[in-house]
Design a protein around this motif. Sequence first.
Motif, PDB file in Angstrom:
ATOM      1  N   VAL A  18       0.838  -1.197   0.000  1.00  0.00           N
ATOM      2  CA  VAL A  18       0.000   0.000   0.000  1.00  0.00           C
ATOM      3  C   VAL A  18       0.875   1.250   0.000  1.00  0.00           C
ATOM      4  N   ILE A  21       2.740   1.496  -3.468  1.00  0.00           N
ATOM      5  CA  ILE A  21       1.817   1.890  -4.540  1.00  0.00           C
ATOM      6  C   ILE A  21       1.462   3.370  -4.423  1.00  0.00           C
ATOM      7  N   SER A  22       1.195   3.825  -3.209  1.00  0.00           N
ATOM      8  CA  SER A  22       0.830   5.229  -2.992  1.00  0.00           C
ATOM      9  C   SER A  22       1.974   6.155  -3.408  1.00  0.00           C
ATOM     10  N   LEU A 167      -7.212   0.198  -1.853  1.00  0.00           N
ATOM     11  CA  LEU A 167      -6.404  -0.864  -2.446  1.00  0.00           C
ATOM     12  C   LEU A 167      -6.748  -2.223  -1.839  1.00  0.00           C
ATOM     13  N   SER A 171      -9.511  -5.283  -3.545  1.00  0.00           N
ATOM     14  CA  SER A 171      -9.001  -6.654  -3.676  1.00  0.00           C
ATOM     15  C   SER A 171      -9.896  -7.642  -2.935  1.00  0.00           C
ATOM     16  N   LEU A 199     -11.071   1.467  -7.556  1.00  0.00           N
ATOM     17  CA  LEU A 199      -9.817   2.219  -7.486  1.00  0.00           C
ATOM     18  C   LEU A 199      -9.930   3.568  -8.183  1.00  0.00           C
ATOM     19  N   LEU A 243      -2.053  -6.643  -4.967  1.00  0.00           N
ATOM     20  CA  LEU A 243      -1.244  -5.459  -4.679  1.00  0.00           C
ATOM     21  C   LEU A 243       0.145  -5.584  -5.301  1.00  0.00           C
ATOM     22  N   ILE A 246      -0.337  -4.688  -8.998  1.00  0.00           N
ATOM     23  CA  ILE A 246      -0.546  -3.249  -9.167  1.00  0.00           C
ATOM     24  C   ILE A 246       0.773  -2.507  -8.961  1.00  0.00           C
TER      25      ILE A 246
END
Length: 330
Positions: A18, A21-22, A167, A171, A199, A243, A246
């Motif tokens: 998380v 990705i952020s 996120l 999922s 998302l 995740l 992604i």
Amino acid sequence: MENHKPPFTITNEILSYVSSISEKLGRITATINLEAKPHLRKNNRIKSIHSSLKIEANSLSLGQVRDVINGKTVLGEQREIQEVKNAYAAYERLSEINPYSIKDLKQFHGIMTKYVVEESGVFRRGEEGVFNGDQCIFMAPPARLVPELMNNLFDWMEKEKNSVHPLILSSVFHYEFVFIHPFSDGNGRMARLWHTAILSKWKPIFEYIPIESQIAKFQDEYYNAIAKCHTDGASTIFIEFMLSQIDKILYDISIQSSEDNEQLSEYIKKLLHVMEYDVPYTSKALMEKLDLKSKEGFRRNYLRPAIDRNLIRMTIPDKPNSRNQRYVKF
């Protein structure tokens, strides 16, 4: 069932993804102005549609999918062509979706399965299973339980959408949806569409990030993660898998965007300018477009630097000097 909570555990791995990705999203948002790149947006959408349908055994190539979307005549199975038209109609209206509405879910299933599924836009009435040959490897919940299970899932999402990170929530929904298997057909396509819709409500850039193409690259791992969750009775492994995918596709996009924003040579810029996405070109065709005469100069100044930066690829990478070699812009 009141206050039903889908079973999952938030692990350190999930939290790490998380955060990663952020961070990548912030970098990409700062460097890519998708509003100014309609061709890139459309190209990524075509990739999403092609990959999502390919996972469901649609045999049309990326080029054929592009031609169907562009209104060109394509020789292929009518059902597969219709699936492309349906998926494009659904993805084009992605921004209209309220991902917390069962009514919208049924409406978009109707769009996604128009003319190709008998029970289109309604929950299944019969029992469904997943088979490997003649062997049933997963039996979906009984049809009579589907409305209650879907209501529980959407109630949970509505209740937790401001406390569970999007996120993670998207999922969890993806896995639970696949487990419930609410429709007679099109469940995989709808799960991936809805994942993107959730998302996109969080970060609009997700509307044009082809997560589906990343799943298609790791299709076996995708199904294995789902199967492990069926065994575990929780979606934790699937959350970690999604995740990770992604994170991978955002990494690829961030690398490419940083390269695009570096001081690319004028040669590379000119080469990329004359190429359409995913269209294969011979070196002769590219030289003609660039009005070049020297094959060696073309390879040294244009072609090789673009390949080295992963901005274009060879269709036959194992045989770089093949007479059938073509070059494709990513």
